[in-house]
Structure formats: C-alpha cells, structure tokens
Design an enzyme around this catalytic site. Structure first.
Site, short mmCIF file in Angstrom:
data_model
loop_
_atom_site.label_atom_id
_atom_site.label_comp_id
_atom_site.label_asym_id
_atom_site.label_seq_id
_atom_site.Cartn_x
_atom_site.Cartn_y
_atom_site.Cartn_z
N LYS A 130 -2.37 16.65 9.52
CA LYS A 130 -1.57 17.19 10.65
C LYS A 130 -2.54 17.79 11.65
O LYS A 130 -3.60 18.29 11.28
CB LYS A 130 -0.63 18.29 10.15
CG LYS A 130 0.54 18.56 11.07
CD LYS A 130 1.66 17.60 10.81
CE LYS A 130 2.81 17.76 11.76
NZ LYS A 130 3.98 16.98 11.31
N ASP A 170 4.91 15.08 17.08
CA ASP A 170 5.65 16.15 16.40
C ASP A 170 6.17 17.05 17.52
O ASP A 170 6.30 16.56 18.66
CB ASP A 170 4.72 16.91 15.41
CG ASP A 170 5.49 17.81 14.44
OD1 ASP A 170 6.02 17.30 13.45
OD2 ASP A 170 5.59 19.03 14.69
P1 NDP Z 1 10.77 18.23 19.73
O1 NDP Z 1 9.63 18.85 20.45
O2 NDP Z 1 11.31 16.94 20.20
O3 NDP Z 1 11.99 19.26 19.65
C1 NDP Z 1 11.83 20.51 19.04
C2 NDP Z 1 13.15 21.25 19.11
O4 NDP Z 1 13.06 22.41 18.29
C3 NDP Z 1 13.50 21.73 20.51
O5 NDP Z 1 14.89 21.79 20.62
C4 NDP Z 1 12.88 23.12 20.53
O6 NDP Z 1 13.47 24.01 21.46
C5 NDP Z 1 13.19 23.58 19.12
N1 NDP Z 1 12.20 24.57 18.70
C6 NDP Z 1 10.86 24.39 18.58
N2 NDP Z 1 10.28 25.52 18.19
C7 NDP Z 1 11.26 26.43 18.08
C8 NDP Z 1 11.29 27.78 17.71
N3 NDP Z 1 10.16 28.45 17.37
N4 NDP Z 1 12.51 28.41 17.67
C9 NDP Z 1 13.65 27.74 18.00
N5 NDP Z 1 13.68 26.45 18.37
C10 NDP Z 1 12.50 25.81 18.40
O7 NDP Z 1 10.29 18.11 18.19
P2 NDP Z 1 10.86 17.18 17.04
O8 NDP Z 1 12.32 17.00 17.19
O9 NDP Z 1 9.98 16.01 16.94
O10 NDP Z 1 10.55 18.08 15.75
C11 NDP Z 1 11.51 18.98 15.20
C12 NDP Z 1 11.15 19.26 13.75
O11 NDP Z 1 11.15 18.03 13.00
C13 NDP Z 1 9.77 19.86 13.49
O12 NDP Z 1 9.84 20.70 12.36
C14 NDP Z 1 8.92 18.64 13.15
O13 NDP Z 1 7.77 18.98 12.39
C15 NDP Z 1 9.92 17.84 12.33
N6 NDP Z 1 9.63 16.43 12.19
C16 NDP Z 1 9.44 15.62 13.25
C17 NDP Z 1 9.21 14.28 13.09
C18 NDP Z 1 9.10 13.35 14.23
O14 NDP Z 1 9.00 12.14 13.99
N7 NDP Z 1 9.14 13.79 15.47
C19 NDP Z 1 9.07 13.70 11.74
C20 NDP Z 1 9.37 14.62 10.67
C21 NDP Z 1 9.61 15.93 10.91
P3 NDP Z 1 12.73 24.32 22.87
O15 NDP Z 1 12.96 23.11 23.71
O16 NDP Z 1 13.37 25.57 23.37
O17 NDP Z 1 11.27 24.52 22.54
O1 2IT Z 2 6.29 15.60 10.13
C1 2IT Z 2 6.23 14.36 10.24
O2 2IT Z 2 6.44 13.61 9.30
C2 2IT Z 2 5.89 13.81 11.55
N1 2IT Z 2 5.76 14.56 12.52
C3 2IT Z 2 5.69 12.34 11.71
C4 2IT Z 2 4.30 11.93 11.29
C5 2IT Z 2 3.93 10.51 11.57
O3 2IT Z 2 2.76 10.21 11.31
O4 2IT Z 2 4.74 9.71 12.02
#
Ligand code: NDP
Ligand code: 2IT
Length: 451
Positions: A130, A170
């Site tokens: 990561k 992420d």
């Molecule tokens: P995005 O940046 O697309 O969206 C993040 C969302 O979470 C936004 O709505 C943001 O709000 C909110 N957020 C972030 N930090 C905080 C906080 N401290 N308190 C409240 N709300 C918060 O990210 P993703 O959707 O990609 O990721 C979301 C989660 O999913 C993370 O935990 C990530 O690690 C996990 N994840 C993502 C993957 C991927 O493929 N993208 C894969 C597996 C897991 P705001 O706009 O106000 O910041």
């Molecule tokens: O938390 C996760 O699994 C991710 N942000 C996706 C990682 C990836 O390599 O696609």
C-alpha cells in the site's frame, strides 16, 4: 521447543505494540488477525518455529520519501510519500495508493498488512502493499494534482514494476490520478508495462475495474444471504461514503432489488427514505467526482431527502449495512444500534471501517458480518485480472469479466466457510477470512525457508 513454550497472544501483542509505537491503526489490524491466527496455529509447530506470524506482521520494507511540488500561486509545497511493501510470498506486491491528509505510516502499514491476506483470498497470485501521501486533493486544481502525481511518481518509479510491485487507486486516487502517474512512469523509464492498475481503457485498463469493489462487496453480501436462503429483494440498505466504492455498491444494491437509503461524506450523511435510484446515484457520481461537490447538495436536488450534518448513518433502521468510506467509521455503539434496529448483515466495502468493539458486537449478536479483506476484495481481484490482460496483451469482454468477478467473490465466500463455519447456521466470516488468507501466505513462506 514445545508448543506450550511459545509466546502467547498477549505476549505477541505486547511485542507488536512495543515495536510500533504511535501506530494504533497498524496494531489494531494485527490484533484483529492475530486473535484468530493464534487459535489456528495452536498445535501447528512449524508456524511457531518459523515465526511466520511475527514475520508477516513486519513489512518487508517501508519506503518513505519527500514529495515537492509547486502550487498554482508559485509556492513550493512539501508532502511525505510512502510505499509499504508488506509481503510478496505469493506474488508481486499489490495494493492501492491513498491521497488524504489523514495518511500516516501507521495507516499505510495497516492497509498493506490487510491487503496481504485479502489478495491471498482472491486466489490470484498477488502479494500485499500500500502507498500514499498526506497530500489533500480537496480544493486543488487539476494542474496541481497533475504536478503532485508526477512528483510522487518521480520517486516511486524506482521501487515498483510489473513483476515487483503494482500500485492502483484508493481514497483520493481514481482514474485521473492513475493516468498522471502512469504517464510519468512511462516518461521516466520509457517502458509501457502493466505497472499500475485502474488504468484508462485506452491504455491497458480493464473493463469493470471502477465498479468492481462496490459490486463485489454486494455480491459477497448476497452470498452470505443466499447461504441462509435469503436475498436482497426489498432490503433497506444503509451505506456510508459517496466515492467509488459507495456509489457502485449502491448501484448493485438497486440492480439486485434492494433499497439504498443513505450515502455520506466527511461532512455528514443524507437520508432518502424513498430510496436512491440509478438516476440519483449517477447524479452523486458526477457531483462528487467531476464537480468535486459535497453530499449535502443532494437534498437540494432530490426532495424528501434530509442531510444530517457531522453524523454517520448507522442509527437509521435498516436490514443490511455497507460501510464504504474509511477506517474506524463504525464504532461499538453504532454496531449495537444497528443490531437493535434489526440489521441482519454488514459487508465492509471500506478497509477496517468497523473498530474492534464493533466487530465483537456483531460477533456477539451473531449477525452476518463480512470483513473488508473478504468483502471488498473484488477491486483488487479485477486489478489482478487487469495484470493478466496486460501480460497477455489482450482484453476480456465485459460479460467475461462480470462473470469472473462473481465467481471470485463466490470463491472467497467458500474459502471463508472452510475455517469460519461454526455450525448451527452461524459463520464467523472474520475467522474464516483471516485463517484462509493467512494459511496460503504462511505455507508459501514455509516453502522459502528463512528469508
Ligand atoms: P473515494 O476517494 O472514491 O471516496 C472516499 C469516500 O469516503 C468519500 O465519500 C469521502 O468523503 C469519504 N471519506 C474519506 N475519508 C473520510 C473520513 N475520514 N471521514 C468520513 N468520510 C470519509 O475512495 P474509495 O471509495 O475508493 O475508498 C473508500 C474505502 O474503500 C477506503 O477504505 C478504501 O481503502 C476502500 N477500498 C477501495 C478500493 C478501490 O478499489 N477503490 C478497493 C478496496 C477497498 P469526502 O469526499 O468528504 O472526503
Ligand atoms: O484496498 C484495496 O484493495 C484497493 N484499494 C485496491 C487495490 C488494487 O491494487 O486494486
């Protein structure tokens, strides 16, 4: 050494805390896994003798670097960047890059540790890593984001490679940022390789990668329900976040006949009792991603919805819940409120959104609870499929990939049952995921000897 002479769980955790001071997220993630692994390895001498748990809880390396960039006013700005390479026993390091002001070494170490077991669970050959930075993309112009991404990659490029370490997106890193970083990698090295995933379709990206994490988390939820002869039809669904994972989870809930009623961001949550439709979800996607707006604007757009400032959505009565924003966003009292309000299943779209107290509350209530390393593995799984397509220099169709994602999520569900089935219809998915993910990595490490 007899098994009884080995360090116990408390002794192990004391050591983890001592060696990782001021890293609460990392200690929390290790504790959640170690609770189950100690049970599993109790009578397995080789894992003890070879110190496998101790070794997997110590990243192979943590690279930390300075990232300088120039803002639109000509000021020089300095950020910190990291890449945590946790373990490459079963494949190249693989895991996302996060840009958010809350990013610390502790956060990235917890994410890389979790990623190691998640990637093993997918059945694909990927190790765990990561990276990220405390850079805050909010309020920055696209040119500023580009300059930051280029500067970040100017250091990162020497530590990654298609067979070494393959980052992706992420929080705060989506297709646009991956494009800027890929462009800079190619410019520095002259190599067009599959060094990043989540790329645009024009330059080696895979269909359904943007949708995969949210869709996968809902497929996992549907698998848990199906194991109890239930489905998502008519299920009131509470979702947090409004980014990539949350909006695609909401979309798949609608596809499967459920009713998402909330979304959130760091400002609060919206509650739409009539339910989010595909049209409303598309508006949120455009508003949050392209217009970089706030979720509270939803209530101006769609009548009947209310915005709850500074609050999380866990006290809204629901059948199922999907925390899809960030770590430690759902605490013990939230979990108890969900259970009291009749919630029957929780699927973690985010990484470690539920703290240990919440996880224990769900386990005590024996509701269906899917940990992130199982439930949100669909994203990295399709990243793995993107790597395969890049290596083979071909592209699979949307239909093929949709089926592969469904099969992979089904496979992960089955792997959780192997060690998580407690009998009497109750499955401890946390235990199942932890042991299944650990075992694959541990057995590969045993094969290599002491390295
Ligand atoms: P995005 O940046 O697309 O969206 C993040 C969302 O979470 C936004 O709505 C943001 O709000 C909110 N957020 C972030 N930090 C905080 C906080 N401290 N308190 C409240 N709300 C918060 O990210 P993703 O959707 O990609 O990721 C979301 C989660 O999913 C993370 O935990 C990530 O690690 C996990 N994840 C993502 C993957 C991927 O493929 N993208 C894969 C597996 C897991 P705001 O706009 O106000 O910041
Ligand atoms: O938390 C996760 O699994 C991710 N942000 C996706 C990682 C990836 O390599 O696609």
């Amino acid at each position: 050494m007899a098994v009884s002479d080995h360090v116990d769980f408390n002794g192990f955790m004391e050591g983890v805390k001592r060696r990782n001071p001021y890293q609460p997220e990392f200690v929390q993630a290790v504790q959640e896994v170690a609770e189950d692994i100690f049970d599993f390895i109790g009578d397995k001498e080789e894992y003890h003798e070879q110190q496998i748990l101790r070794r997997v809880a110590e990243p192979d390396r943590v690279v930390s670097f300075r990232v300088c960039w120039e803002d639109d006013q000509g000021n020089i700005r300095v950020q910190r960047g990291w890449r945590v390479q946790n373990n490459n026993a079963i494949g190249p390091y693989k895991g996302g890059i996060r840009f958010h002001p809350s990013v610390t070494e502790s956060v990235l170490k917890f994410l890389a540790f979790e990623q190691t077991f998640k990637n093993a669970l997918t059945g694909l050959p990927m190790g765990g890593g990561k990276g990220g930075s405390n850079f805050n993309p909010k309020g920055k112009s696209v040119r500023e984001i580009m300059r930051f991404c280029q500067s970040f990659m100017t250091e990162l490029y020497r530590h990654i490679g298609a067979d070494v370490d393959v980052p992706a997106g992420d929080i705060g890193v989506g297709g646009r940022e991956i494009g800027f970083m890929f462009g800079q990698y190619k410019r520095i090295t002259g190599h067009f390789t599959g060094v990043l995933t989540g790329k645009g379709l024009e330059y080696g990206g895979s269909l359904i990668r943007p949708e995969a994490t949210g869709y996968g988390a809902v497929y996992f939820l549907a698998n848990m329900l199906a194991a109890r002869d239930m489905n998502l039809e008519g299920k009131i669904t509470v979702i947090s976040g409004s980014g990539n994972v949350a909006t695609h989870a909401a979309e798949k809930i609608v596809h499967l006949g459920g009713k998402p009623v909330t979304l959130s961001d760091s400002g609060g949550f919206i509650h739409d009792p009539e339910g989010l439709t595909l049209e409303k979800i598309d508006w949120v996607k455009a508003h949050k991603t392209h217009r970089r707006g706030r979720i509270q604007d939803y209530v101006e757009q769609f009548k009947g919805a209310r915005f709850h400032e500074g609050k999380t959505p866990w006290h809204v009565p629901c059948d199922v819940a999907l925390p899809c924003a960030t770590q430690n966003e759902l605490l013990g009292d939230d979990a108890r409120a969900l259970v009291a309000n009749g919630c029957i299943a929780v699927s973690e779209g985010a990484n470690m959104p539920c703290d240990l107290d919440a996880v224990h509350a769900f386990k005590a209530a024996k509701i269906m609870f899917a940990p992130g390393k199982a439930a949100n593995a669909g994203g990295v799984a399709v990243s793995g499929l993107e790597m395969s397509q890049n290596s083979a220099r071909r592209s699979w169709s949307e239909g093929e990939l949709q089926q592969m994602l469904k099969d992979i999520m089904h496979g992960i569900h089955q792997r959780c049952l192997t060690y998580g089935d407690r009998g009497g219809g109750y499955v401890d998915y946390v235990k199942g995921a932890n042991i299944s993910g650990f075992k694959k990595v541990a057995d590969a490490m045993l094969a290599f000897g002491v390295v």
